[in-house]
Design an enzyme around this catalytic site. Structure first.
Site, mmCIF file in Angstrom:
data_model
loop_
_atom_site.group_PDB
_atom_site.id
_atom_site.type_symbol
_atom_site.label_atom_id
_atom_site.label_comp_id
_atom_site.label_asym_id
_atom_site.label_seq_id
_atom_site.Cartn_x
_atom_site.Cartn_y
_atom_site.Cartn_z
ATOM 1 N N CYS A 114 0.873 -1.186 0.000
ATOM 2 C CA CYS A 114 0.000 0.000 0.000
ATOM 3 C C CYS A 114 0.902 1.225 0.000
ATOM 4 C CB CYS A 114 -0.926 0.008 1.208
ATOM 5 S SG CYS A 114 -1.799 1.575 1.389
ATOM 6 N N CYS A 133 0.487 3.497 3.092
ATOM 7 C CA CYS A 133 1.112 2.901 4.285
ATOM 8 C C CYS A 133 2.627 3.087 4.211
ATOM 9 C CB CYS A 133 0.769 1.416 4.393
ATOM 10 S SG CYS A 133 -0.879 1.073 5.056
ATOM 11 N N ASP A 188 -0.098 16.181 -2.906
ATOM 12 C CA ASP A 188 -0.398 15.220 -3.966
ATOM 13 C C ASP A 188 0.701 15.288 -5.021
ATOM 14 O OD1 ASP A 188 -3.309 13.768 -5.001
ATOM 15 O OD2 ASP A 188 -1.692 14.048 -6.447
ATOM 16 N N HIS A 238 -4.519 1.619 8.231
ATOM 17 C CA HIS A 238 -4.969 1.278 6.880
ATOM 18 C C HIS A 238 -6.464 0.992 6.872
ATOM 19 C CE1 HIS A 238 -4.680 -0.127 2.715
ATOM 20 N NE2 HIS A 238 -5.663 -0.945 3.086
ATOM 21 N N GLY A 278 -13.796 6.983 -8.792
ATOM 22 C CA GLY A 278 -12.492 7.444 -9.282
ATOM 23 C C GLY A 278 -11.348 7.188 -8.319
ATOM 24 N N HIS A 325 -6.310 3.344 0.092
ATOM 25 C CA HIS A 325 -6.019 3.681 1.492
ATOM 26 C C HIS A 325 -6.716 5.017 1.680
ATOM 27 C CE1 HIS A 325 -2.996 3.977 5.042
ATOM 28 N NE2 HIS A 325 -3.781 5.067 5.094
ATOM 29 N N HIS A 363 -8.199 8.504 2.059
ATOM 30 C CA HIS A 363 -7.554 9.826 2.047
ATOM 31 C C HIS A 363 -8.567 10.879 1.668
ATOM 32 C CE1 HIS A 363 -7.056 7.931 -1.899
ATOM 33 N NE2 HIS A 363 -7.185 9.141 -2.426
ATOM 34 N N HIS A 416 -8.843 14.441 -0.131
ATOM 35 C CA HIS A 416 -8.181 15.461 -0.944
ATOM 36 C C HIS A 416 -8.583 16.834 -0.407
ATOM 37 C CE1 HIS A 416 -7.167 12.925 -4.581
ATOM 38 N NE2 HIS A 416 -8.111 12.159 -4.051
HETATM 39 P P1 5GP Z 1 -7.688 8.825 -5.532
HETATM 40 O O1 5GP Z 1 -8.016 8.817 -6.998
HETATM 41 O O2 5GP Z 1 -7.350 7.438 -5.032
HETATM 42 O O3 5GP Z 1 -8.722 9.521 -4.707
HETATM 43 O O4 5GP Z 1 -6.414 9.744 -5.402
HETATM 44 C C1 5GP Z 1 -5.123 9.275 -5.228
HETATM 45 C C2 5GP Z 1 -4.220 10.469 -5.296
HETATM 46 O O5 5GP Z 1 -2.954 10.068 -4.806
HETATM 47 C C3 5GP Z 1 -4.021 11.027 -6.706
HETATM 48 O O6 5GP Z 1 -4.408 12.401 -6.737
HETATM 49 C C4 5GP Z 1 -2.537 10.822 -6.956
HETATM 50 O O7 5GP Z 1 -1.955 11.893 -7.683
HETATM 51 C C5 5GP Z 1 -1.955 10.692 -5.561
HETATM 52 N N1 5GP Z 1 -0.790 9.827 -5.470
HETATM 53 C C6 5GP Z 1 -0.677 8.589 -6.011
HETATM 54 N N2 5GP Z 1 0.533 8.068 -5.712
HETATM 55 C C7 5GP Z 1 1.175 8.992 -4.961
HETATM 56 C C8 5GP Z 1 2.474 9.027 -4.351
HETATM 57 O O8 5GP Z 1 3.276 8.096 -4.435
HETATM 58 N N3 5GP Z 1 2.791 10.156 -3.660
HETATM 59 C C9 5GP Z 1 1.927 11.199 -3.542
HETATM 60 N N4 5GP Z 1 2.347 12.264 -2.841
HETATM 61 N N5 5GP Z 1 0.701 11.203 -4.105
HETATM 62 C C10 5GP Z 1 0.333 10.106 -4.804
HETATM 63 ZN ZN ZN Z 2 -2.483 1.533 3.499
#
Ligand code: 5GP
Ligand code: ZN
Length: 124
Positions: A4, A7, A30, A46, A102, A107, A109, A111
């Site tokens: 993950c 994580c 991000d 997690h 989307g 994990h 989060h 935004h």
């Molecule tokens: P989701 O679509 O799952 O809501 O958003 C995941 C977000 O995590 C995306 O905006 C993507 O740019 C960000 N993200 C994915 N991998 C990484 C990473 O390794 N580091 C950081 N800082 N952000 C990440």
């Molecule tokens: Zn996780």
């Protein structure tokens, strides 16, 4: 959780621009920002999605929600209302849940997205 990415960021196994950390959660920028300010608030525990949370996670979700405006303020996109009732600033909070929501990283989060517009259409 093995494999993950969030994580691993929480465990400092892979780098991120961390802007906040306490015992329960961290916030980091991000990697592919949709706006001038775009960070993620991530619990250290997690949890795959918001839909996997239970009442046991209510306090954690409350902490995440209350951290968002505090950090947005510190990063220059806070919301306020002046004495004449005119609102300024502000930001967007977003949980993506599941494939139709989307979600790419499973994990939990939040935004937090803000700053001068225009923003990228895909998330804004
Ligand atoms: P989701 O679509 O799952 O809501 O958003 C995941 C977000 O995590 C995306 O905006 C993507 O740019 C960000 N993200 C994915 N991998 C990484 C990473 O390794 N580091 C950081 N800082 N952000 C990440
Ligand atoms: Zn996780």
């Amino acid at each position: 959780m093995d494999n993950c990415i969030f994580c691993k960021i929480a465990a400092k196994q892979i780098p991120a621009q961390i802007i906040y950390e306490d015992d329960d959660m961290l916030a980091f920028n991000d990697i592919n920002p949709a706006a001038p300010v775009h960070f993620l608030i991530v619990p250290k525990k997690h949890l795959a999605t918001l839909a996997d949370c239970t009442t046991n996670d209510a306090a954690l979700l409350g902490k995440i929600s209350l951290l968002a405006p505090k950090l947005a303020q510190e990063l220059g996109c806070g919301y306020s209302m002046d004495e004449k009732g005119v609102a300024t600033g502000g930001f967007k909070t977003l949980f993506n849940i599941g494939p139709d929501g989307g979600q790419e990283v499973y994990h939990l989060h939040m935004h937090v997205i803000g700053g001068p517009r225009p923003w990228r259409r895909s998330l804004a």
